[in-house]
Design a protein around this motif. Sequence first.
Motif, PDB file in Angstrom:
ATOM      1  N   LYS A  59       0.815  -1.196   0.058  1.00  0.00           N
ATOM      2  CA  LYS A  59      -0.016   0.015  -0.161  1.00  0.00           C
ATOM      3  C   LYS A  59       0.796   1.203   0.197  1.00  0.00           C
ATOM      4  O   LYS A  59       0.597   2.356  -0.605  1.00  0.00           O
ATOM      5  CB  LYS A  59      -0.801  -0.042   1.166  1.00  0.00           C
ATOM      6  CG  LYS A  59      -1.933   1.093   1.212  1.00  0.00           C
ATOM      7  CD  LYS A  59      -2.937   1.014   2.298  1.00  0.00           C
ATOM      8  CE  LYS A  59      -3.934   2.039   2.387  1.00  0.00           C
ATOM      9  NZ  LYS A  59      -3.544   3.378   1.746  1.00  0.00           N
ATOM     10  N   GLU A  60       1.879   1.254   0.642  1.00  0.00           N
ATOM     11  CA  GLU A  60       2.814   2.482   0.643  1.00  0.00           C
ATOM     12  C   GLU A  60       3.294   2.701  -0.784  1.00  0.00           C
ATOM     13  O   GLU A  60       3.424   3.857  -0.962  1.00  0.00           O
ATOM     14  CB  GLU A  60       3.930   2.076   1.565  1.00  0.00           C
ATOM     15  CG  GLU A  60       4.983   3.133   1.877  1.00  0.00           C
ATOM     16  CD  GLU A  60       6.225   2.788   2.642  1.00  0.00           C
ATOM     17  OE1 GLU A  60       6.719   3.910   3.250  1.00  0.00           O
ATOM     18  OE2 GLU A  60       6.730   1.687   2.756  1.00  0.00           O
ATOM     19  N   VAL A  65       2.448   6.446  -5.653  1.00  0.00           N
ATOM     20  CA  VAL A  65       2.134   6.802  -7.165  1.00  0.00           C
ATOM     21  C   VAL A  65       0.924   7.540  -7.234  1.00  0.00           C
ATOM     22  O   VAL A  65       1.069   8.636  -7.857  1.00  0.00           O
ATOM     23  CB  VAL A  65       1.765   5.583  -7.828  1.00  0.00           C
ATOM     24  CG1 VAL A  65       1.323   5.688  -9.160  1.00  0.00           C
ATOM     25  CG2 VAL A  65       2.970   4.474  -7.999  1.00  0.00           C
ATOM     26  N   LYS A  66      -0.149   7.583  -6.043  1.00  0.00           N
ATOM     27  CA  LYS A  66      -1.020   8.086  -5.986  1.00  0.00           C
ATOM     28  C   LYS A  66      -0.634   9.728  -5.678  1.00  0.00           C
ATOM     29  O   LYS A  66      -1.351  10.632  -5.981  1.00  0.00           O
ATOM     30  CB  LYS A  66      -2.126   7.678  -4.981  1.00  0.00           C
ATOM     31  CG  LYS A  66      -2.797   6.496  -5.672  1.00  0.00           C
ATOM     32  CD  LYS A  66      -3.718   5.779  -4.673  1.00  0.00           C
ATOM     33  CE  LYS A  66      -4.118   4.408  -5.185  1.00  0.00           C
ATOM     34  NZ  LYS A  66      -5.078   3.866  -4.199  1.00  0.00           N
ATOM     35  N   LYS A  71       3.181  12.166 -12.808  1.00  0.00           N
ATOM     36  CA  LYS A  71       4.682  11.567 -12.904  1.00  0.00           C
ATOM     37  C   LYS A  71       4.374  10.033 -13.701  1.00  0.00           C
ATOM     38  O   LYS A  71       5.397   9.811 -14.269  1.00  0.00           O
ATOM     39  CB  LYS A  71       5.294  11.207 -11.580  1.00  0.00           C
ATOM     40  CG  LYS A  71       6.605  11.045 -11.418  1.00  0.00           C
ATOM     41  CD  LYS A  71       7.209  11.537 -10.030  1.00  0.00           C
ATOM     42  CE  LYS A  71       8.632  11.305 -10.051  1.00  0.00           C
ATOM     43  NZ  LYS A  71       9.088  11.426  -8.651  1.00  0.00           N
ATOM     44  N   PHE A  72       3.449   9.393 -13.137  1.00  0.00           N
ATOM     45  CA  PHE A  72       3.270   8.260 -13.577  1.00  0.00           C
ATOM     46  C   PHE A  72       2.029   7.893 -14.458  1.00  0.00           C
ATOM     47  O   PHE A  72       1.307   6.822 -14.595  1.00  0.00           O
ATOM     48  CB  PHE A  72       3.197   6.990 -12.659  1.00  0.00           C
ATOM     49  CG  PHE A  72       4.401   7.104 -11.747  1.00  0.00           C
ATOM     50  CD1 PHE A  72       5.543   6.500 -12.122  1.00  0.00           C
ATOM     51  CD2 PHE A  72       4.112   7.754 -10.258  1.00  0.00           C
ATOM     52  CE1 PHE A  72       6.449   6.918 -11.027  1.00  0.00           C
ATOM     53  CE2 PHE A  72       5.145   7.946  -9.339  1.00  0.00           C
ATOM     54  CZ  PHE A  72       6.484   7.482  -9.782  1.00  0.00           C
ATOM     55  N   ALA A  75       1.337   4.637 -17.727  1.00  0.00           N
ATOM     56  CA  ALA A  75       1.111   3.293 -17.194  1.00  0.00           C
ATOM     57  C   ALA A  75       1.652   3.092 -16.010  1.00  0.00           C
ATOM     58  O   ALA A  75       2.673   3.258 -15.529  1.00  0.00           O
ATOM     59  CB  ALA A  75       2.101   2.282 -18.300  1.00  0.00           C
ATOM     60  N   PHE A  76       0.408   2.442 -15.004  1.00  0.00           N
ATOM     61  CA  PHE A  76       1.069   2.207 -13.827  1.00  0.00           C
ATOM     62  C   PHE A  76       0.190   0.891 -13.822  1.00  0.00           C
ATOM     63  O   PHE A  76      -1.187   0.776 -13.995  1.00  0.00           O
ATOM     64  CB  PHE A  76       0.416   3.221 -12.768  1.00  0.00           C
ATOM     65  CG  PHE A  76       0.463   2.622 -11.294  1.00  0.00           C
ATOM     66  CD1 PHE A  76       1.554   2.290 -10.699  1.00  0.00           C
ATOM     67  CD2 PHE A  76      -0.809   2.467 -10.769  1.00  0.00           C
ATOM     68  CE1 PHE A  76       1.364   1.406  -9.529  1.00  0.00           C
ATOM     69  CE2 PHE A  76      -1.047   1.745  -9.405  1.00  0.00           C
ATOM     70  CZ  PHE A  76       0.263   1.236  -8.826  1.00  0.00           C
ATOM     71  N   GLY A  77       0.616   0.077 -13.031  1.00  0.00           N
ATOM     72  CA  GLY A  77      -0.112  -1.337 -12.571  1.00  0.00           C
ATOM     73  C   GLY A  77       0.716  -2.474 -11.901  1.00  0.00           C
ATOM     74  O   GLY A  77       1.840  -1.821 -11.575  1.00  0.00           O
TER      75      GLY A  77
END
Length: 83
Positions: A59-60, A65-66, A71-72, A75-77
């Motif tokens: 979760k950290e 990312v959130k 910045k991301f 593509a984030f996954g």
Amino acid sequence: MISTFADDDPAFFEWIKKNQDGYVLNTNKTTLAKIHRATCKTFQTTENSWTKHCSLDLKELEDFVKKDPSKFLNAFGHCNICM
């Protein structure tokens, strides 16, 4: 706590060795970001603009990312192989 490694393979692979239950957010300068388990074999180096953000807390890394989604953006996954 997040540990970040860029252009430092020895330190990154030492973190992996000591934190087999951890997670790695693999990022590059073109805003790609993917979370892997520390034991995943699909990521390799901290060189060539790849940066690894490592934590024992999934979760950290997701919250990291959130905090700055621009910045991301592209593509984030999560890794399809290990997650």
